[in-house]
Design a protein around this motif. Structure first.
Motif, PDB file in Angstrom:
ATOM      1  N   LEU A 166      -2.107  57.474  26.942  1.00  0.00           N
ATOM      2  CA  LEU A 166      -1.408  58.031  25.843  1.00  0.00           C
ATOM      3  C   LEU A 166      -0.503  59.251  26.608  1.00  0.00           C
ATOM      4  O   LEU A 166       0.533  59.613  26.326  1.00  0.00           O
ATOM      5  CB  LEU A 166      -2.374  58.607  25.113  1.00  0.00           C
ATOM      6  N   ASP A 167      -0.855  59.653  27.870  1.00  0.00           N
ATOM      7  CA  ASP A 167      -0.254  60.417  28.578  1.00  0.00           C
ATOM      8  C   ASP A 167       1.026  59.841  29.164  1.00  0.00           C
ATOM      9  O   ASP A 167       2.189  60.590  29.097  1.00  0.00           O
ATOM     10  CB  ASP A 167      -0.999  60.955  29.831  1.00  0.00           C
ATOM     11  N   ARG A 168       1.197  58.622  29.323  1.00  0.00           N
ATOM     12  CA  ARG A 168       2.430  58.028  29.391  1.00  0.00           C
ATOM     13  C   ARG A 168       3.359  57.753  28.424  1.00  0.00           C
ATOM     14  O   ARG A 168       4.692  57.576  28.725  1.00  0.00           O
ATOM     15  CB  ARG A 168       2.117  56.419  29.846  1.00  0.00           C
ATOM     16  N   TYR A 169       2.853  58.122  27.115  1.00  0.00           N
ATOM     17  CA  TYR A 169       3.768  57.690  25.808  1.00  0.00           C
ATOM     18  C   TYR A 169       3.291  58.851  25.005  1.00  0.00           C
ATOM     19  O   TYR A 169       2.992  58.663  23.921  1.00  0.00           O
ATOM     20  CB  TYR A 169       3.550  56.518  25.256  1.00  0.00           C
ATOM     21  N   PRO A 170       3.890  60.090  25.194  1.00  0.00           N
ATOM     22  CA  PRO A 170       3.615  61.344  24.538  1.00  0.00           C
ATOM     23  C   PRO A 170       4.353  60.995  22.999  1.00  0.00           C
ATOM     24  O   PRO A 170       5.458  60.514  23.065  1.00  0.00           O
ATOM     25  CB  PRO A 170       4.287  62.272  25.343  1.00  0.00           C
ATOM     26  N   GLY A 171       3.687  61.613  22.100  1.00  0.00           N
ATOM     27  CA  GLY A 171       4.436  61.646  20.755  1.00  0.00           C
ATOM     28  C   GLY A 171       3.939  60.530  19.895  1.00  0.00           C
ATOM     29  O   GLY A 171       4.439  60.288  18.939  1.00  0.00           O
ATOM     30  N   LEU A 172       3.087  59.564  20.502  1.00  0.00           N
ATOM     31  CA  LEU A 172       2.784  58.220  19.504  1.00  0.00           C
ATOM     32  C   LEU A 172       2.196  58.500  18.414  1.00  0.00           C
ATOM     33  O   LEU A 172       1.253  59.449  18.331  1.00  0.00           O
ATOM     34  CB  LEU A 172       1.844  57.311  20.641  1.00  0.00           C
ATOM     35  N   ARG A 173       2.308  57.733  17.456  1.00  0.00           N
ATOM     36  CA  ARG A 173       1.499  58.229  16.107  1.00  0.00           C
ATOM     37  C   ARG A 173       0.326  57.759  16.217  1.00  0.00           C
ATOM     38  O   ARG A 173       0.091  56.679  16.671  1.00  0.00           O
ATOM     39  CB  ARG A 173       2.264  57.386  15.067  1.00  0.00           C
TER      40      ARG A 173
END
Length: 283
Positions: free
Chosen positions: A162-169
């Motif tokens: 999740l740190d690699r893809y910030p802003g995920l719903r």
């Protein structure tokens, strides 16, 4: 009778090959317009093959992808969870999620006919389970993930993803559920029981606790109060196993432990009674 090939086929293709009246001989319906050989043994990969033909370009995620990756606690029944991009897909038995999984989180396996089938990485499949599944079942999925490979710990791998893809719903709820993970848990029912304890506010219990001075490991123990909570599942119904359990519990009680055996019936049907027993033992 039509010759059944190794993989699923569209009805139109079968009709063109064998004619309208014999098109589905030797086949069974997998999805609307999609038929698979009648002799097919249903597995996660055969389910993915049929779903891929029904929804071209889709990527399996959720329990279907987790099952293919070797998750040990896959439910007996689960829907086919697909990421379908911006398409509108309505098919019975399929949950179509309108978003794209990042390319570096997409893997592939081969179907029976050698065609590539796309699915989410283990981490992404678990992320989707964490954010889209009811809390208890989500934590069961995350607890069981610790058994998908040596040294695998979702408590670290999921936050890194999740740190690699910030802003995920769904990021927040996934991290909240990840914080509830206990990799020592040994079965889905133990996860349910552990969350029951947590929801009661009884946070002093430790999972798979080794009792000092005795050759026993307890499902859940509150060492300061010498209270043990043991899940008494189907595997303990055998007469010999039950006898071993009774001797074990008697030795624990002789050593000053309060032992509370918990059955599925007690947990599901009489939770207030179980809560009273626990609170009384800890008072």
């Amino acid at each position: 009778m039509a010759f059944a090939s190794k993989g699923p086929r569209r009805r139109g293709e079968l009709q063109a090959t064998y004619g309208t009246h014999r098109a589905t001989n030797g086949y069974r319906r997998a999805h609307h317009g999609v038929w698979e050989p009648a002799a097919t043994v249903t597995t996660p990969i055969t389910r993915l093959a049929a779903a891929t033909l029904a929804c071209p370009g889709a990527v399996a995620t959720g329990w279907l992808a987790a099952a293919i990756h070797g998750h040990p606690w896959v439910p007996p029944e689960y829907p086919i969870d697909l990421a379908v991009g911006d398409k509108r897909v309505r098919r019975e038995g399929i949950i179509a999620r309108r978003y794209d999984i990042p390319d570096d989180q997409v893997e592939s396996v081969l179907g029976a006919d050698g065609s590539p089938l796309r699915l989410a990485s283990p981490e992404w499949a678990l992320f989707d389970l964490a954010r889209h599944t009811e809390k208890t079942n989500a934590v069961i999925a995350l607890d069981g993930a610790s058994r998908m490979g040596p040294g695998y710990d979702v408590r670290h791998s999921l936050p890194r993803l999740l740190d690699r893809y910030p802003g995920l719903r769904g990021r927040r709820i996934a991290l909240e559920r990840c914080a509830l993970v206990e990799p020592m848990t040994e079965s889905p029912m133990e996860t349910r029981l552990r969350l029951f304890l947590v929801d009661l506010g009884l946070t002093g219990f430790r999972a798979q606790y080794r009792v000092p001075g005795l050759p026993y490991r307890l499902d859940f123990a509150y060492p300061e109060r010498k209270v043990a909570v043991e899940y008494d599942g189907a595997g303990h119904r055998d007469a010999a196993q039950h006898g071993d359990d009774v001797r074990r519990w008697n030795r624990l009680r002789a050593a000053g432990w309060t032992v509370i055996p918990v059955t599925a019936t007690l947990l599901y049907r009489r939770p207030h009674e179980l809560a009273s027993q626990l609170r009384a033992a800890l008072s």
